[in-house]
Design a protein around this motif. Structure first.
Motif, PDB file in Angstrom:
ATOM      1  N   TYR A   1       0.762  -1.235   0.103  1.00 15.36           N
ATOM      2  CA  TYR A   1       0.049  -0.124  -0.006  1.00 15.36           C
ATOM      3  C   TYR A   1       0.868   1.044   0.084  1.00 15.36           C
ATOM      4  CZ  TYR A   1      -3.504  -3.371   1.767  1.00 15.36           C
ATOM      5  OH  TYR A   1      -4.256  -4.497   1.843  1.00 15.36           O
ATOM      6  N   TYR A  49       0.370   5.323   1.402  1.00 17.65           N
ATOM      7  CA  TYR A  49      -0.385   6.038   1.813  1.00 17.65           C
ATOM      8  C   TYR A  49       0.137   7.626   1.996  1.00 17.65           C
ATOM      9  CZ  TYR A  49      -3.309   2.429   3.957  1.00 17.65           C
ATOM     10  OH  TYR A  49      -4.062   1.402   4.381  1.00 17.65           O
ATOM     11  N   PHE A 104      -8.396   6.003   8.132  1.00 15.00           N
ATOM     12  CA  PHE A 104      -7.811   6.367   9.152  1.00 15.00           C
ATOM     13  C   PHE A 104      -8.789   7.896   9.574  1.00 15.00           C
ATOM     14  CE2 PHE A 104      -3.479   4.607  10.246  1.00 15.00           C
ATOM     15  CZ  PHE A 104      -3.296   4.038   8.832  1.00 15.00           C
ATOM     16  N   GLY A 105      -8.690   7.896  11.011  1.00 13.76           N
ATOM     17  CA  GLY A 105      -9.332   8.876  11.662  1.00 13.76           C
ATOM     18  C   GLY A 105      -8.148  10.272  11.419  1.00 13.76           C
ATOM     19  N   SER A 106      -8.693  11.472  11.823  1.00 18.09           N
ATOM     20  CA  SER A 106      -7.865  12.573  11.757  1.00 18.09           C
ATOM     21  C   SER A 106      -6.850  12.598  12.598  1.00 18.09           C
ATOM     22  CB  SER A 106      -8.784  13.892  11.515  1.00 18.09           C
ATOM     23  OG  SER A 106      -9.589  13.891  12.693  1.00 18.09           O
ATOM     24  N   GLY A 107      -6.828  11.825  13.479  1.00 19.03           N
ATOM     25  CA  GLY A 107      -5.813  11.950  14.628  1.00 19.03           C
ATOM     26  C   GLY A 107      -5.963  12.636  15.886  1.00 19.03           C
ATOM     27  N   TYR A 125      -3.274   3.233  16.016  1.00 19.39           N
ATOM     28  CA  TYR A 125      -1.792   3.338  15.818  1.00 19.39           C
ATOM     29  C   TYR A 125      -1.351   4.737  16.324  1.00 19.39           C
ATOM     30  CZ  TYR A 125      -1.729   0.094  11.896  1.00 19.39           C
ATOM     31  OH  TYR A 125      -1.983  -1.109  11.026  1.00 19.39           O
ATOM     32  N   GLN A 169       0.455  11.534   3.846  1.00 19.08           N
ATOM     33  CA  GLN A 169      -0.003  12.301   5.137  1.00 19.08           C
ATOM     34  C   GLN A 169       0.298  13.791   4.764  1.00 19.08           C
ATOM     35  OE1 GLN A 169       1.633  11.472   8.947  1.00 19.08           O
ATOM     36  NE2 GLN A 169      -0.108  12.253  10.007  1.00 19.08           N
ATOM     37  N   LEU A 214      -6.592   0.673   4.971  1.00 19.95           N
ATOM     38  CA  LEU A 214      -7.303   1.198   6.223  1.00 19.95           C
ATOM     39  C   LEU A 214      -7.800   2.344   5.885  1.00 19.95           C
ATOM     40  CD1 LEU A 214      -4.026   0.202   8.316  1.00 19.95           C
ATOM     41  CD2 LEU A 214      -6.374  -0.487   8.623  1.00 19.95           C
ATOM     42  N   GLN A 235       8.668   9.826  13.533  1.00 21.48           N
ATOM     43  CA  GLN A 235       8.824   8.611  13.329  1.00 21.48           C
ATOM     44  C   GLN A 235       7.418   7.937  12.495  1.00 21.48           C
ATOM     45  OE1 GLN A 235       9.769   6.064  16.435  1.00 21.48           O
ATOM     46  NE2 GLN A 235      10.954   7.679  17.501  1.00 21.48           N
ATOM     47  N   HIS A 236       7.419   6.540  12.101  1.00 19.09           N
ATOM     48  CA  HIS A 236       6.485   6.114  11.304  1.00 19.09           C
ATOM     49  C   HIS A 236       5.280   5.615  12.061  1.00 19.09           C
ATOM     50  CE1 HIS A 236       7.774   2.039  12.488  1.00 19.09           C
ATOM     51  NE2 HIS A 236       8.784   2.536  12.423  1.00 19.09           N
ATOM     52  N   LEU A 237       4.319   5.128  11.686  1.00 16.88           N
ATOM     53  CA  LEU A 237       2.974   4.679  12.330  1.00 16.88           C
ATOM     54  C   LEU A 237       3.486   3.169  13.059  1.00 16.88           C
ATOM     55  CD1 LEU A 237       0.543   5.521   9.631  1.00 16.88           C
ATOM     56  CD2 LEU A 237       0.543   6.505  12.074  1.00 16.88           C
ATOM     57  N   PHE A 253      -3.946   7.582  16.040  1.00 19.70           N
ATOM     58  CA  PHE A 253      -4.643   7.552  14.728  1.00 19.70           C
ATOM     59  C   PHE A 253      -5.601   6.286  14.858  1.00 19.70           C
ATOM     60  CE2 PHE A 253      -3.401  10.641  12.085  1.00 19.70           C
ATOM     61  CZ  PHE A 253      -1.994  10.916  12.416  1.00 19.70           C
ATOM     62  N   TYR A 298      -0.334  -4.842   9.241  1.00 20.71           N
ATOM     63  CA  TYR A 298       0.214  -3.816   8.554  1.00 20.71           C
ATOM     64  C   TYR A 298       1.470  -3.524   9.158  1.00 20.71           C
ATOM     65  CZ  TYR A 298      -4.162  -3.421   6.454  1.00 20.71           C
ATOM     66  OH  TYR A 298      -5.597  -3.606   5.608  1.00 20.71           O
ATOM     67  N   PHE A 301       3.849   7.091   3.089  1.00 24.44           N
ATOM     68  CA  PHE A 301       4.086   5.934   3.553  1.00 24.44           C
ATOM     69  C   PHE A 301       4.035   4.648   2.925  1.00 24.44           C
ATOM     70  CE2 PHE A 301       4.914   7.607   7.722  1.00 24.44           C
ATOM     71  CZ  PHE A 301       4.211   8.733   8.003  1.00 24.44           C
ATOM     72  N   PHE A 340       4.233  -0.396   8.608  1.00 25.90           N
ATOM     73  CA  PHE A 340       4.572   0.709   7.900  1.00 25.90           C
ATOM     74  C   PHE A 340       6.026   1.205   7.816  1.00 25.90           C
ATOM     75  CE2 PHE A 340       0.300   2.608   7.057  1.00 25.90           C
ATOM     76  CZ  PHE A 340      -0.412   2.018   8.002  1.00 25.90           C
ATOM     77  N   GLY A 341       6.345   1.910   6.729  1.00 24.84           N
ATOM     78  CA  GLY A 341       7.576   2.252   6.452  1.00 24.84           C
ATOM     79  C   GLY A 341       7.874   3.447   7.262  1.00 24.84           C
ATOM     80  N   SER A 342       9.102   3.831   7.456  1.00 26.20           N
ATOM     81  CA  SER A 342       9.285   5.057   7.993  1.00 26.20           C
ATOM     82  C   SER A 342       9.015   6.283   7.378  1.00 26.20           C
ATOM     83  CB  SER A 342      10.772   5.423   8.434  1.00 26.20           C
ATOM     84  OG  SER A 342      11.390   5.143   7.409  1.00 26.20           O
ATOM     85  N   LEU A 354       1.213  -5.764   4.049  1.00 25.28           N
ATOM     86  CA  LEU A 354       0.234  -6.378   4.948  1.00 25.28           C
ATOM     87  C   LEU A 354       0.652  -8.093   5.009  1.00 25.28           C
ATOM     88  CD1 LEU A 354      -2.558  -6.695   6.441  1.00 25.28           C
ATOM     89  CD2 LEU A 354      -3.650  -7.265   4.277  1.00 25.28           C
ATOM     90  N   PHE A 366      -5.269   7.129   2.086  1.00 24.59           N
ATOM     91  CA  PHE A 366      -5.154   5.865   1.493  1.00 24.59           C
ATOM     92  C   PHE A 366      -5.084   6.448  -0.191  1.00 24.59           C
ATOM     93  CE2 PHE A 366      -5.190   1.901  -0.502  1.00 24.59           C
ATOM     94  CZ  PHE A 366      -6.168   1.873  -1.816  1.00 24.59           C
ATOM     95  N   GLN A 369      -2.523  16.811   8.688  1.00 24.02           N
ATOM     96  CA  GLN A 369      -3.809  16.117   8.330  1.00 24.02           C
ATOM     97  C   GLN A 369      -3.608  14.774   8.591  1.00 24.02           C
ATOM     98  OE1 GLN A 369      -5.362  17.303   4.447  1.00 24.02           O
ATOM     99  NE2 GLN A 369      -4.557  19.640   4.718  1.00 24.02           N
ATOM    100  N   LYS A 370      -4.797  14.010   8.473  1.00 28.18           N
ATOM    101  CA  LYS A 370      -4.972  12.440   8.825  1.00 28.18           C
ATOM    102  C   LYS A 370      -4.101  11.733   7.353  1.00 28.18           C
ATOM    103  CE  LYS A 370      -9.369  11.913   6.459  1.00 28.18           C
ATOM    104  NZ  LYS A 370     -10.864  11.031   6.744  1.00 28.18           N
ATOM    105  N   VAL A 371      -3.840  10.489   7.846  1.00 25.92           N
ATOM    106  CA  VAL A 371      -3.354   9.789   6.736  1.00 25.92           C
ATOM    107  C   VAL A 371      -4.427   9.344   5.773  1.00 25.92           C
ATOM    108  CG1 VAL A 371      -1.998   7.555   6.512  1.00 25.92           C
ATOM    109  CG2 VAL A 371      -1.645   8.853   8.685  1.00 25.92           C
TER     110      VAL A 371
END
Lengths: 111, 114
Positions: free
Chosen positions: A33, A35, B104-107, B36, A37, B102, B42-44, B90, A100, A91, A102-104, A95, A45, A41-43
């Protein structure tokens, strides 16, 4: 937990240029996947990839975006002609049976 | 389509205070639920997840969440926060059928003051 590696960690590009973001996911996983951000704001897809083809994409993933896994290892996201609003953290995720990973992330800054 | 709402955008707590972050989702079928955490720069990282079974889920670092199906909620809790819990949290959902992405919510940005 196995890692998902992303390169570069930070890329600055001029508006209109093409960028390629790279991800090396866990080798025995099949679902990948992207994603993004946008700052504050939010993450969101972008796209999912399975069996060497796109399985699902969001409305964000328009014609300027493309993904591929050219050598069975790297999973790339290409943005053909970057716009200022493409500035974001991107990101990659893989899976597996545990969920999941996630990368950095790659921070893309379009100037 | 799925959607996730996190009503607390920014929470400030003192160390040792209790934490509860709200998460509500909208989806017509069965869902998988996740929390998350994203530490600065950093990452999630996965805190916990719910697929089925006991609706009270325990995760890492002393976090837990309770799935209340009738309220479409999956609130995150921790009885006593630490300064190191300062991060963005999140909530996310996906459908268990297929390999759905996935949502996601806004956090919620949690700031823990020493």
């Amino acid at each position: 937990e196995p890692e998902v590696t992303q390169t570069p960690s930070h890329q600055v590009t001029q508006m209109g240029q093409e960028v390629i973001l790279r991800c090396v996911p866990i080798s025995n996983h099949l679902y990948f996947y992207w994603y993004r951000q946008i700052l504050g704001q939010k993450v969101e897809f972008l796209v999912s990839f399975y069996n060497n083809e796109i399985s699902e994409k969001s409305e964000i993933f328009d014609d300027q975006f493309s993904v591929e896994r050219p050598d069975g290892s790297n999973f790339t996201l290409k943005i053909r002609s970057t716009k200022l609003e493409d500035s974001a953290m991107y990101f990659c995720a893989a899976l597996g049976s545990y969920g999941y990973t996630f990368g950095s992330g790659t921070r893309l800054t379009v100037v | 389509a799925q959607s996730v709402s996190q009503h607390n955008h920014h929470v400030i707590l003192s160390e040792a205070a209790s934490l509860e972050l709200g998460c509500n989702y909208s989806y017509g079928g069965t869902v998988n639920l996740f929390w998350y955490v994203q530490y600065p720069g950093q990452h999630l990282q996965l805190l916990l997840k719910y697929f089925s079974g006991d609706p009270l889920v325990k995760g890492i670092k002393g976090f837990e969440a309770e799935f209340i199906k009738s309220k479409f909620s999956f609130n995150l809790r921790k009885p006593s926060v630490q300064w190191s819990d300062t991060a963005e949290y999140f909530c996310a959902v996906n459908a268990p059928v297929g390999r759905r992405a996935l949502t996601f919510g806004s956090g919620t940005r949690l700031q823990v003051q020493p």
